[in-house]
Write a protein that holds these residues in place. Sequence first.
Motif, PDB file in Angstrom:
ATOM      1  N   ILE A 147      -4.824  -0.125 -10.138  1.00  0.00           N
ATOM      2  CA  ILE A 147      -5.717   0.152  -9.111  1.00  0.00           C
ATOM      3  C   ILE A 147      -6.461   1.317  -8.478  1.00  0.00           C
ATOM      4  O   ILE A 147      -7.528   1.624  -8.635  1.00  0.00           O
ATOM      5  N   ALA A 148      -5.367   2.121  -8.887  1.00  0.00           N
ATOM      6  CA  ALA A 148      -5.709   3.861  -8.427  1.00  0.00           C
ATOM      7  C   ALA A 148      -6.743   4.161  -9.771  1.00  0.00           C
ATOM      8  O   ALA A 148      -7.465   4.942  -9.272  1.00  0.00           O
ATOM      9  N   GLN A 149      -6.349   3.797 -10.935  1.00  0.00           N
ATOM     10  CA  GLN A 149      -7.206   4.091 -12.028  1.00  0.00           C
ATOM     11  C   GLN A 149      -8.595   3.381 -11.672  1.00  0.00           C
ATOM     12  O   GLN A 149      -9.671   4.275 -12.211  1.00  0.00           O
ATOM     13  N   HIS A 150      -8.597   2.308 -11.436  1.00  0.00           N
ATOM     14  CA  HIS A 150     -10.037   1.877 -11.220  1.00  0.00           C
ATOM     15  C   HIS A 150     -10.749   2.447 -10.255  1.00  0.00           C
ATOM     16  O   HIS A 150     -12.036   2.579 -10.499  1.00  0.00           O
ATOM     17  N   LEU A 151     -10.183   2.948  -9.014  1.00  0.00           N
ATOM     18  CA  LEU A 151     -10.942   3.624  -7.953  1.00  0.00           C
ATOM     19  C   LEU A 151     -11.466   4.977  -8.546  1.00  0.00           C
ATOM     20  O   LEU A 151     -12.413   5.413  -8.292  1.00  0.00           O
ATOM     21  N   LYS A 152     -10.464   5.628  -9.216  1.00  0.00           N
ATOM     22  CA  LYS A 152     -10.771   6.983  -9.756  1.00  0.00           C
ATOM     23  C   LYS A 152     -11.950   6.808 -10.806  1.00  0.00           C
ATOM     24  O   LYS A 152     -13.015   7.763 -10.770  1.00  0.00           O
ATOM     25  N   ARG A 153     -11.847   6.023 -11.697  1.00  0.00           N
ATOM     26  CA  ARG A 153     -12.921   5.616 -12.906  1.00  0.00           C
ATOM     27  C   ARG A 153     -14.322   5.396 -11.966  1.00  0.00           C
ATOM     28  O   ARG A 153     -15.357   5.854 -12.720  1.00  0.00           O
ATOM     29  N   ASN A 154     -14.151   4.661 -11.016  1.00  0.00           N
ATOM     30  CA  ASN A 154     -15.593   4.632 -10.195  1.00  0.00           C
ATOM     31  C   ASN A 154     -15.932   5.651  -9.121  1.00  0.00           C
ATOM     32  O   ASN A 154     -16.789   5.215  -8.210  1.00  0.00           O
ATOM     33  N   GLY A 155     -15.262   6.711  -9.348  1.00  0.00           N
ATOM     34  CA  GLY A 155     -15.909   7.701  -8.441  1.00  0.00           C
ATOM     35  C   GLY A 155     -15.247   7.957  -7.080  1.00  0.00           C
ATOM     36  O   GLY A 155     -15.812   8.579  -6.214  1.00  0.00           O
ATOM     37  N   VAL A 156     -14.383   7.229  -6.847  1.00  0.00           N
ATOM     38  CA  VAL A 156     -13.418   7.389  -5.258  1.00  0.00           C
ATOM     39  C   VAL A 156     -12.768   8.555  -5.599  1.00  0.00           C
ATOM     40  O   VAL A 156     -11.789   8.527  -6.568  1.00  0.00           O
ATOM     41  N   HIS A 203       0.821  -1.084   0.063  1.00  0.00           N
ATOM     42  CA  HIS A 203      -0.116  -0.139  -0.009  1.00  0.00           C
ATOM     43  C   HIS A 203       0.827   1.237  -0.097  1.00  0.00           C
ATOM     44  O   HIS A 203       0.170   2.562  -0.126  1.00  0.00           O
ATOM     45  N   ARG A 204       2.206   1.092   0.041  1.00  0.00           N
ATOM     46  CA  ARG A 204       3.089   2.295  -0.024  1.00  0.00           C
ATOM     47  C   ARG A 204       2.605   3.156  -1.356  1.00  0.00           C
ATOM     48  O   ARG A 204       3.010   4.024  -1.716  1.00  0.00           O
ATOM     49  N   ARG A 205       2.584   1.937  -2.429  1.00  0.00           N
ATOM     50  CA  ARG A 205       2.587   2.477  -3.952  1.00  0.00           C
ATOM     51  C   ARG A 205       1.702   1.163  -4.587  1.00  0.00           C
ATOM     52  O   ARG A 205       2.303   0.418  -4.953  1.00  0.00           O
ATOM     53  N   ILE A 206       0.193   1.640  -4.526  1.00  0.00           N
ATOM     54  CA  ILE A 206      -0.382   0.414  -5.107  1.00  0.00           C
ATOM     55  C   ILE A 206      -0.299   0.447  -6.617  1.00  0.00           C
ATOM     56  O   ILE A 206       0.266   1.337  -7.162  1.00  0.00           O
ATOM     57  N   TRP A 207      -0.657  -0.679  -7.226  1.00  0.00           N
ATOM     58  CA  TRP A 207      -0.393  -0.758  -8.807  1.00  0.00           C
ATOM     59  C   TRP A 207      -1.316   0.644  -9.469  1.00  0.00           C
ATOM     60  O   TRP A 207      -2.649   0.758  -9.134  1.00  0.00           O
ATOM     61  N   PRO A 208      -0.731   0.995 -10.440  1.00  0.00           N
ATOM     62  CA  PRO A 208      -1.462   2.258 -11.082  1.00  0.00           C
ATOM     63  C   PRO A 208      -3.007   1.661 -11.744  1.00  0.00           C
ATOM     64  O   PRO A 208      -3.744   2.521 -11.762  1.00  0.00           O
TER      65      PRO A 208
END
Length: 113
Positions: free
Chosen positions: A30-39, A23-28
């Motif tokens: 995963i970050a894209q998935h979260l942002k794409r889904n409104g997080v 969690h110090r640097r999550i996979w890109p």
Amino acid sequence: MRHLLALDLKDDPALIAQYEQHHRRIWPEIAQHLKRNGVTGMEIYRLGTRMTMVMDTDDAVYDAAAMAAAMESDPKVREWEELMWRFQAPTPWTPAGQKWMAMERIFDLSSQS
């Protein structure tokens, strides 16, 4: 909107250290998935093996069911979730097959006179 969720980690210091390292640097992806889904924001806190996630979402985009469906259809997100299950454990109150559980707000200072 702000969501608070709870999940446990397996009681193993080596696994907990590995989980935190991931969690110090999550996979890109995963970050894209979260942002794409409104997080719009996410923080995870830990005390012992109990974790609390603070997740802020854009109500115009975020839909928990749609996000869960996207998790199932994206191979990289599935891979991440399978990896995380190596470290995670459901809380005693978590139904079988589920992970992060929404916490109930029981106090809000702004509602006090």
